[in-house]
Scaffold this active site. Structure first.
Site, mmCIF file in Angstrom:
data_model
loop_
_atom_site.group_PDB
_atom_site.id
_atom_site.type_symbol
_atom_site.label_atom_id
_atom_site.label_comp_id
_atom_site.label_asym_id
_atom_site.label_seq_id
_atom_site.Cartn_x
_atom_site.Cartn_y
_atom_site.Cartn_z
ATOM 1 N N LYS A 64 3.893 26.649 -33.284
ATOM 2 C CA LYS A 64 3.685 26.193 -34.660
ATOM 3 C C LYS A 64 2.828 27.186 -35.436
ATOM 4 O O LYS A 64 3.142 27.569 -36.555
ATOM 5 C CB LYS A 64 3.061 24.802 -34.671
ATOM 6 N N GLU A 108 -1.211 31.389 -24.620
ATOM 7 C CA GLU A 108 -0.277 31.389 -23.497
ATOM 8 C C GLU A 108 1.120 31.816 -23.942
ATOM 9 O O GLU A 108 1.800 32.598 -23.259
ATOM 10 C CB GLU A 108 -0.202 29.993 -22.864
ATOM 11 N N GLY A 143 3.254 19.302 -33.510
ATOM 12 C CA GLY A 143 3.897 19.931 -32.371
ATOM 13 C C GLY A 143 4.623 18.961 -31.475
ATOM 14 O O GLY A 143 5.769 19.195 -31.069
ATOM 15 N N ARG A 144 3.988 17.844 -31.136
ATOM 16 C CA ARG A 144 4.622 16.894 -30.207
ATOM 17 C C ARG A 144 5.676 16.028 -30.897
ATOM 18 O O ARG A 144 6.324 15.204 -30.244
ATOM 19 C CB ARG A 144 3.558 16.027 -29.540
ATOM 20 N N GLU A 193 -1.812 12.460 -26.122
ATOM 21 C CA GLU A 193 -2.374 13.361 -27.120
ATOM 22 C C GLU A 193 -2.489 12.670 -28.469
ATOM 23 O O GLU A 193 -3.409 12.937 -29.238
ATOM 24 C CB GLU A 193 -1.519 14.629 -27.242
ATOM 25 N N HIS A 226 10.151 4.845 -3.291
ATOM 26 C CA HIS A 226 9.720 5.242 -1.953
ATOM 27 C C HIS A 226 8.446 6.076 -2.005
ATOM 28 O O HIS A 226 8.098 6.729 -1.029
ATOM 29 C CB HIS A 226 10.845 6.013 -1.266
ATOM 30 N N LYS A 250 -9.770 25.620 -24.660
ATOM 31 C CA LYS A 250 -9.147 26.872 -25.083
ATOM 32 C C LYS A 250 -10.194 27.846 -25.603
ATOM 33 O O LYS A 250 -10.133 29.055 -25.322
ATOM 34 C CB LYS A 250 -8.114 26.595 -26.180
#
Length: 504
Positions: A190, A196, A249-250, A335, A366, A476
């Site tokens: 964005k 990263e 962003g999300r 978030e 399981h 960050k």
């Protein structure tokens, strides 16, 4: 407004076992389940296996009035400043045609630009393209990854690899699967400043260069709300696909961040995804409170978080195509609503977002269902399934899958008494079931939009802002200081760790 919620503590403390509720009310299922028609898809929601009563729903409706849910919903769809800490609107719904006219028109225009680039790639403007490496993180990776995995991986028009982790092993795996001569790179950020993502992008360009690609930057596409920064980085304006700053962003898979799915699945499928979401927007906006799926889901969430003090909520996708849904929802929910202050900046005195976790059925049966059936934690569980299978193998596969899904909900509720305490199931454990007619683009679009609106309704009930995420910034900032300031002093534990690996 803590006192306003006192009724919920009393209701939860005096609740009747779920099985007894069915026995006492023959209309319970019809009152607490509903079909939502979303154009080419129908979603069925069953909230009846929870402790929620119709009286509770009425009380929640009163709380919605106290917290001005209807007005907040209108501000959301009207493009008003609703993300007050960042002083912007939250216009992800405009990407699918629901919202302020100007925002909807802008989103449409930018989407046509994206489709134009998709068409150019498919027409051979960049040579033969067989692979796309999509580099992003958080919402810039989780959404596209889920869309591609659910809707396009079996019949993709382009082989897509989503890379989010800055660990070089993730990028190396994508390189090994792709021919650099037929690969394009999509860089999704964005702000176009994410450490990263840019580190991975630089390595991807270097890989193309080392493998003899003549113009490596000419193979890069930027998906961003900061086109000027992408241009400075070296990407030509013709290959920059912007989206609005008001799309978080999300919440961004509906925008150019969804480019990998548009390329691999095609424009028709992407349009169907948006149409399904738009239909859920209309349902959330127009359906009455007691027949409104996102709002009823938020009522269930609040009931268990506040009334039963449940700290987690588990989501199990009984469909391999939806295996990434729990991961996607972790970010969307935690978030968005993982906050500790109200809109006014006061300390929140109630539980906010539950810890979202989950897995895929029948694998999870399981692995973790022992705790769900016989453990001491009572938590709400959500099952998501599809009436139609995603394969053409023997139909018994899907019959067994759905039988297990529905059996788990029944078993959690009814339990089984035994004189042997080790074999005793207490029962009265809540679950919700969401049944899609199929995992189609329209159905998945509607499902994701449902979860978005559920998050929003929960945020209104909790009087918090679901659209900022300042909590991710401190770590960050410290990581950057480690990399750029050798003189920065840390606590003895951190200092020792840095020294052991040679970072200081």
């Amino acid at each position: 407004m803590t006192q306003s919620w006192a009724w919920l503590d009393k209701a939860a403390a005096a609740s009747t076992p779920i099985e007894d509720m069915f026995a006492e009310d023959s209309e319970r299922l019809s009152r607490l389940s509903l079909d939502v028609n979303c154009g080419d898809a129908t979603l069925y929601f069953d909230f009846s296996k929870t402790h929620l009563t119709t009286d509770d729903v009425g009380r929640f409706a009163e709380m919605a009035e106290k917290f001005h849910l209807s007005a907040a919903r209108e501000r959301l769809f009207g493009g008003e400043v609703i993300n007050i800490t960042e002083e912007r609107a939250a216009e992800h719904s405009a990407e699918r045609g629901t919202g302020a006219t100007e925002a909807v028109e802008r989103a449409f225009s930018l989407r046509q630009r994206m489709y134009g680039l998709v068409g150019a790639i498919q027409a051979g403007a960049f040579g033969e393209i067989k692979h796309l490496i999509h580099i992003g993180i958080g919402g810039s990776a989780l959404g596209p990854d889920m869309l591609y995995d659910a809707l396009a991986r079996e019949d993709a028009q382009c082989d897509v690899h989503i890379v989010s982790n800055v660990d070089g092993a993730a990028l190396a795996e994508a390189f090994a699967a792709c021919d650099p001569q037929t690969t394009m790179i999509a860089i999704a950020s964005k702000t176009f400043t994410t450490t990263e993502t840019l580190r991975n992008a630089e390595s991807a360009v270097n890989w193309l260069k080392q493998e003899g690609v003549e113009d490596p930057y000419g193979r890069c596409i930027a998906l961003t709300a900061a086109p000027e920064k992408a241009s400075e980085w070296g990407i030509d304006d013709a290959r920059i696909l912007p989206f609005s700053e008001t799309v978080g962003g999300r919440y961004s898979l509906w925008s150019s961040i969804g480019f990998p799915f548009a390329l691999a699945g095609g424009q028709e499928a992407f349009d169907a995804l948006l149409a399904g979401a738009a239909a859920m927007d209309a349902h959330f906006r127009d359906a009455p409170f007691e027949r409104n799926a996102p709002i009823l889901a938020a009522c269930v969430d609040q009931y268990y978080a506040r009334g039963r003090k449940a700290q987690t909520r588990a989501i199990f996708a009984y469909d391999e195509r939806l295996r990434l849904l729990p991961d996607y929802l972790q970010q969307l929910e935690m978030e968005s609503n993982g906050k500790s202050v109200t809109l006014n900046g006061d300390v929140v005195d109630v539980p906010t977002a539950a810890i979202s976790w989950g897995g895929v059925g029948t694998d999870a049966q399981h692995a973790v269902f022992q705790l769900l059936h016989q453990g001491t934690h009572i938590l709400p569980i959500e099952f998501v399934a599809s009436a139609e299978p995603g394969h053409d193998l023997d139909p018994e596969h899907h019959a067994i899958l759905l039988s297990n899904c529905f059996a788990q909900g029944a078993a959690l509720m009814q339990g089984r008494a035994s004189d042997d305490p080790h074999r005793h199931y207490g029962g009265d454990r809540p679950s919700t079931t969401i049944l899609l007619d199929d995992v189609s683009p329209a159905a998945l679009g509607a499902l994701i939009a449902f979860y978005e609106h559920r998050v929003f309704a929960n945020a209104v009930f909790m009087n918090i802002n679901p659209f900022d995420q300042f909590g991710v910034e401190l770590g960050k900032a410290i990581a950057k200081s480690i990399a750029t300031d050798a003189d920065t002093a840390f606590d003895p534990s951190t200092q020792a760790l840095l020294s052991r690996v040679g970072l200081q």
